[in-house]
Scaffold this active site. Structure first.
Site, PDB file in Angstrom:
ATOM      1  N   CYS A 112      16.065  19.655  53.176  1.00 18.88           N
ATOM      2  CA  CYS A 112      16.717  18.943  52.701  1.00 18.88           C
ATOM      3  C   CYS A 112      18.524  18.611  52.322  1.00 18.88           C
ATOM      4  CB  CYS A 112      16.044  18.485  51.066  1.00 18.88           C
ATOM      5  SG  CYS A 112      16.755  17.360  49.970  1.00 18.88           S
ATOM      6  N   HIS A 142       8.926  12.277  51.508  1.00 22.05           N
ATOM      7  CA  HIS A 142       9.950  13.304  51.190  1.00 22.05           C
ATOM      8  C   HIS A 142      11.197  12.746  50.688  1.00 22.05           C
ATOM      9  CE1 HIS A 142      12.937  16.730  51.407  1.00 22.05           C
ATOM     10  NE2 HIS A 142      13.957  15.654  51.644  1.00 22.05           N
ATOM     11  N   GLU A 143      11.460  10.965  51.223  1.00 20.10           N
ATOM     12  CA  GLU A 143      12.250  10.054  50.379  1.00 20.10           C
ATOM     13  C   GLU A 143      11.769  10.025  49.425  1.00 20.10           C
ATOM     14  OE1 GLU A 143      15.456  10.827  51.946  1.00 20.10           O
ATOM     15  OE2 GLU A 143      14.967  11.748  53.652  1.00 20.10           O
TER      16      GLU A 143
HETATM   17 NI    NI Z   1      15.326  15.402  50.511  1.00 22.92          NI
END
Ligand code: NI
Length: 176
Positions: free
Chosen positions: A99, A141-142
């Site tokens: 990330c 994830h986003e």
């Molecule tokens: Ni991220």
């Protein structure tokens, strides 16, 4: 314009973002342009608006096939606003994630393998896709960023969390 990406520890990354209410505005287009510039500059696969300090439900992602990352699956470049994710079944899959807000780290995160996502592009045009694998992982994830969730919070086995340069010394970084 390239913007600063907030790093884990900043309380703004833990907030729930609010929906976009007006599409096609100069403000929204400016936000998305900045997100694209920032993601490209940092060589990321995805970025969520709260990562640059804007608490709106906007994410971008995409990965073009690149000889430097022969194992990475291609993901179409997408702007996704006000997303809704619906898993298509219960099957989970573990995979490594990184990330841009947790630079230099990698961890194994369980995610739904197959899902449908809906939402809107920057003009307000509907998006409706059913995807699986890495594409589904990136979307989860986003979208987690929009609810103040960072991937380390989802790691079940902390022995699979560490520095990318130690875990994968021969690989270049792709962060989400
Ligand atoms: Ni991220």
């Amino acid at each position: 314009m390239i913007r600063e990406v907030l790093k884990m520890g900043d309380p703004r990354l833990l907030e729930k973002s609010r929906p976009v209410e007006a599409f096609g505005t100069p403000q929204l287009r400016g936000l998305i342009a900045d997100m694209r510039d920032t993601m490209a500059h940092l060589n990321g696969a995805g970025l969520a608006a709260p990562q640059i300090g804007v608490p709106l439900r906007v994410v971008i992602f995409g990965l073009t096939r690149n000889p430097r990352y022969p194992d990475a699956e291609e993901v179409p470049h997408t702007v996704l606003i006000n997303p809704v994710i619906t898993p298509l079944d219960d099957e989970m899959e573990e995979g490594w994630e990184g990330c841009l807000s947790v630079p230099g780290m990698r961890g194994v995160v369980p995610r739904f393998k197959r899902l449908r996502y809906t939402g809107f592009d920057e003009s307000g045009k509907p998006i409706d896709r059913s995807v699986e694998g890495f594409h589904a992982r990136v979307v989860q994830h986003e979208c987690d960023h929009l609810d103040g969730i960072l991937y380390p919070m989802r790691i079940r086995d902390m022995s699979k969390f560490g520095f990318a340069e130690v875990l994968f010394p021969d690989q270049e970084l792709i962060d989400e």
